[in-house]
Design a protein around this motif. Structure first.
Motif, PDB file in Angstrom:
ATOM      1  N   ASP A  70     -14.933  -1.162 -55.816  1.00 59.95           N
ATOM      2  CA  ASP A  70     -13.933  -1.202 -54.733  1.00 59.95           C
ATOM      3  C   ASP A  70     -12.678  -1.932 -55.203  1.00 59.95           C
ATOM      4  O   ASP A  70     -11.552  -1.492 -54.952  1.00 59.95           O
ATOM      5  N   ALA A  71     -12.909  -3.058 -55.854  1.00 57.04           N
ATOM      6  CA  ALA A  71     -11.790  -3.910 -56.268  1.00 57.04           C
ATOM      7  C   ALA A  71     -10.906  -3.204 -57.291  1.00 57.04           C
ATOM      8  O   ALA A  71      -9.679  -3.329 -57.262  1.00 57.04           O
TER       9      ALA A  71
ATOM     10  N   GLU B 104     -26.234  -5.216 -58.095  1.00 53.18           N
ATOM     11  CA  GLU B 104     -25.754  -4.055 -57.360  1.00 53.18           C
ATOM     12  C   GLU B 104     -24.622  -4.407 -56.384  1.00 53.18           C
ATOM     13  O   GLU B 104     -23.637  -3.659 -56.279  1.00 53.18           O
ATOM     14  N   ALA B 105     -24.745  -5.530 -55.676  1.00 54.23           N
ATOM     15  CA  ALA B 105     -23.702  -5.902 -54.708  1.00 54.23           C
ATOM     16  C   ALA B 105     -22.370  -6.061 -55.436  1.00 54.23           C
ATOM     17  O   ALA B 105     -21.343  -5.530 -55.002  1.00 54.23           O
ATOM     18  N   MET B 106     -22.399  -6.769 -56.559  1.00 54.37           N
ATOM     19  CA  MET B 106     -21.155  -7.010 -57.282  1.00 54.37           C
ATOM     20  C   MET B 106     -20.637  -5.712 -57.907  1.00 54.37           C
ATOM     21  O   MET B 106     -19.426  -5.515 -57.997  1.00 54.37           O
TER      22      MET B 106
ATOM     23  N   THR C 100     -16.011 -14.059 -60.386  1.00 55.14           N
ATOM     24  CA  THR C 100     -17.105 -13.160 -60.783  1.00 55.14           C
ATOM     25  C   THR C 100     -16.707 -11.694 -60.667  1.00 55.14           C
ATOM     26  O   THR C 100     -16.992 -10.887 -61.556  1.00 55.14           O
ATOM     27  N   VAL C 101     -16.067 -11.339 -59.566  1.00 57.17           N
ATOM     28  CA  VAL C 101     -15.730  -9.923 -59.376  1.00 57.17           C
ATOM     29  C   VAL C 101     -14.684  -9.500 -60.405  1.00 57.17           C
ATOM     30  O   VAL C 101     -14.694  -8.360 -60.891  1.00 57.17           O
ATOM     31  N   ILE C 102     -13.820 -10.425 -60.783  1.00 61.94           N
ATOM     32  CA  ILE C 102     -12.793 -10.092 -61.785  1.00 61.94           C
ATOM     33  C   ILE C 102     -13.457  -9.901 -63.153  1.00 61.94           C
ATOM     34  O   ILE C 102     -13.132  -8.970 -63.894  1.00 61.94           O
TER      35      ILE C 102
ATOM     36  N   TYR D  82     -13.604   2.623 -62.032  1.00 66.11           N
ATOM     37  CA  TYR D  82     -14.334   2.362 -60.778  1.00 66.11           C
ATOM     38  C   TYR D  82     -15.285   3.519 -60.467  1.00 66.11           C
ATOM     39  O   TYR D  82     -16.415   3.312 -60.020  1.00 66.11           O
TER      40      TYR D  82
ATOM     41  N   ILE E 277     -20.867  -2.714 -56.598  1.00 69.10           N
ATOM     42  CA  ILE E 277     -20.159  -1.998 -55.523  1.00 69.10           C
ATOM     43  C   ILE E 277     -18.787  -2.626 -55.287  1.00 69.10           C
ATOM     44  O   ILE E 277     -17.767  -1.929 -55.255  1.00 69.10           O
ATOM     45  N   LEU E 278     -18.765  -3.960 -55.179  1.00 66.53           N
ATOM     46  CA  LEU E 278     -17.498  -4.646 -54.891  1.00 66.53           C
ATOM     47  C   LEU E 278     -16.517  -4.562 -56.065  1.00 66.53           C
ATOM     48  O   LEU E 278     -15.306  -4.442 -55.862  1.00 66.53           O
TER      49      LEU E 278
ATOM     50  N   HIS F 257     -19.393   3.131 -59.858  1.00 73.20           N
ATOM     51  CA  HIS F 257     -20.118   3.605 -58.665  1.00 73.20           C
ATOM     52  C   HIS F 257     -21.075   4.758 -59.001  1.00 73.20           C
ATOM     53  O   HIS F 257     -22.171   4.823 -58.461  1.00 73.20           O
TER      54      HIS F 257
ATOM     55  N   MET G  38     -15.000  -6.505 -63.057  1.00 71.33           N
ATOM     56  CA  MET G  38     -13.971  -5.462 -63.215  1.00 71.33           C
ATOM     57  C   MET G  38     -13.599  -5.329 -64.698  1.00 71.33           C
ATOM     58  O   MET G  38     -13.571  -4.227 -65.259  1.00 71.33           O
TER      59      MET G  38
ATOM     60  N   LEU H 114     -10.484   0.095 -57.609  1.00 74.32           N
ATOM     61  CA  LEU H 114      -9.708   1.137 -56.930  1.00 74.32           C
ATOM     62  C   LEU H 114      -8.513   0.507 -56.225  1.00 74.32           C
ATOM     63  O   LEU H 114      -7.373   0.960 -56.355  1.00 74.32           O
TER      64      LEU H 114
END
Lengths: 295, 295
Positions: free
Chosen positions: B115-116, B107-109, B31-33, B79, B111-112, B83, B36, B118
């Motif tokens: 971060d990911a 929102e949580a994802m 999911t985070v990928i 990134y 933020i992550l 943000h 991104m 960066l």
């Protein structure tokens, strides 16, 4: 007892170093620097930086060479806590008994202070490596830290942790979370320290296995302490995993089996480094300490 | 006309490269990928990566060597946008006509994922530099990017921008915001590219001055376009600076004086690189394009 005194000395040393490496609270951007330093100063076990220096030393290196890495790793750990505490994530108002970063500086500054700490960690490692005689070694060490904190390390673990809230997950997935959210940065810290210390490939493998084993054990003990721990001694609320219906080692395997696995990992960790050096007493003590924290 | 065709070709090239360097959408952390890559794929002028490659080329280097830096810099830029769009910051639901990251992934994802990105930017630069014959050069180049994106660069500018909302600030402070929020990453991109390309100190200084001048001019033109721009051509709402009572070049110096300064900076930029190489036509074209975007 002797180990605890040594650990306290090492914690004090890391905090002294942190103060040296913190950015100065001046200039137009003063507020974000204050916010960064507020969380860097908020205490903690300083486990990762201590392990980075120790890994450098036990492979025969000069631990001073690993200092910028130790500091950077604590900055990365700190940024991850600041972002974890945000309302959109864990929504924690307190961290180690103090108001969390966004409660003091506001949510916008909390997000930016976290970003700034992650970026500054790389600035600290890079700016202290550019003039070295063997830049290749330092580049490799920074690369280890970056891998440990990214999507194939810490952030990966955080993301799956967030997505697994309020559901029972299989042990395999829980191991992924524990290994990445917690162990990956311990592995990154120790591999970076060992590389800077000039470790050969065998030493690096021993260090890596030790780090993985204590990292996973540390997280399993955290799961156990959330059930049997003493709030006063821990300095934090217990029972939140059950409250949040969170999958943990005890919820999947039971309390006794979890304790057994944690102990087994610690013994394995000590075995991993038994041939590494004559002087692994502190690393052995730390392994024992992880499991003896509260029960 | 010819410049615009060349620019479009370069944008397409960067987007092709981005697809090669994006992490694969697989594993527990899928999911985070996805999050991104969603924002990396969302278009944009790709100015920073184009300038990183071009800086490498005009100092006599092989622009292929600067590719990981170009990609990493676009990841850092992306990134910062993710943000910036968060509810606690600019609270923007749309970015380049598409729902912003946190509107799609939460929102949580968001933020992550920021971060990911960066962190991944550093992973891309580091992992593509560790096996080079001259690691010291690559270490220096990564250091330039880190400085550009940190508290003494981009984040510094963002923080002061956030803190200056709804207040009139002196020109000196506005220059600080513009130079850091926008120009610092352009400087970082071009210095990194030039260092990888083997620039001598004179070339590096010329490149740096060019980057500063077009960076500041770019931001001044943005301020101007927010007053006189055409929403359709710009693809974004105009008038938000006045609405938010934001200090801008036009609000402090007036529209005509702002246009004059923007033009002056562009002429200076072209002057900075006039002795750098025979082949600065694209950089000159880009300087002209920045100021000719809309008025």
């Amino acid at each position: 007892m002797e180990f605890k005194i040594l650990l306290k000395e090492k914690i004090d040393y890391i905090e002294e170093l942190l103060r040296l490496y913190m950015p100065k609270e001046e200039g137009y951007q003063k507020t974000v620097i204050e916010a960064m330093n507020y969380s860097l100063n908020a205490g903690g076990k300083r486990l990762r930086p201590i392990l980075a220096l120790e890994a450098c030393r036990v492979v025969g290196g000069n631990e001073k060479d690993a200092i910028p890495f130790a500091i950077a790793i604590e900055m990365i750990h700190t940024y991850s806590l600041i972002h974890d505490d945000l309302p959109a994530l864990d929504n924690d108002d307190f961290r180690r008994g103090k108001p969390s970063n966004h409660k003091v500086y506001g949510e916008a500054m909390g997000i930016l202070a976290g970003d700034a700490l992650l970026n500054y960690a790389f600035e600290v490692m890079l700016s202290n490596s550019v003039d070295k005689e063997d830049p290749g070694k330092y580049l490799k060490a920074i690369n280890e830290v970056a891998k440990g904190s990214g999507i194939y390390g810490m952030i990966g673990g955080q993301v799956v942790d967030v997505e697994s809230e309020n559901q029972q997950i299989p042990k395999e997935k829980l191991d992924y979370i524990h290994m990445n959210k917690t162990a990956a940065m311990i592995v990154g810290a120790m591999r970076a320290g060992a590389i800077v210390g000039g470790a050969n490939s065998e030493q690096l493998e021993d260090i890596t296995n030790y780090a993985k084993n204590i990292g996973l054990s540390f997280q399993i003990v955290d799961d156990i302490l959330d059930i049997v721990g003493d709030e006063k001694k821990l300095g934090k609320k217990v029972g939140s995993d059950i409250e949040n219906n969170k999958s943990t080692y005890p919820s999947i395997l039971g309390l006794d089996k979890s304790k057994e696995i944690a102990l087994c990992l610690i013994n394995e960790a000590k075995d991993n480094i038994s041939k590494l050096s004559e002087d692994v007493a502190f690393l052995n003590g730390l392994a024992d300490y992880i499991i003896a924290r509260e029960y």
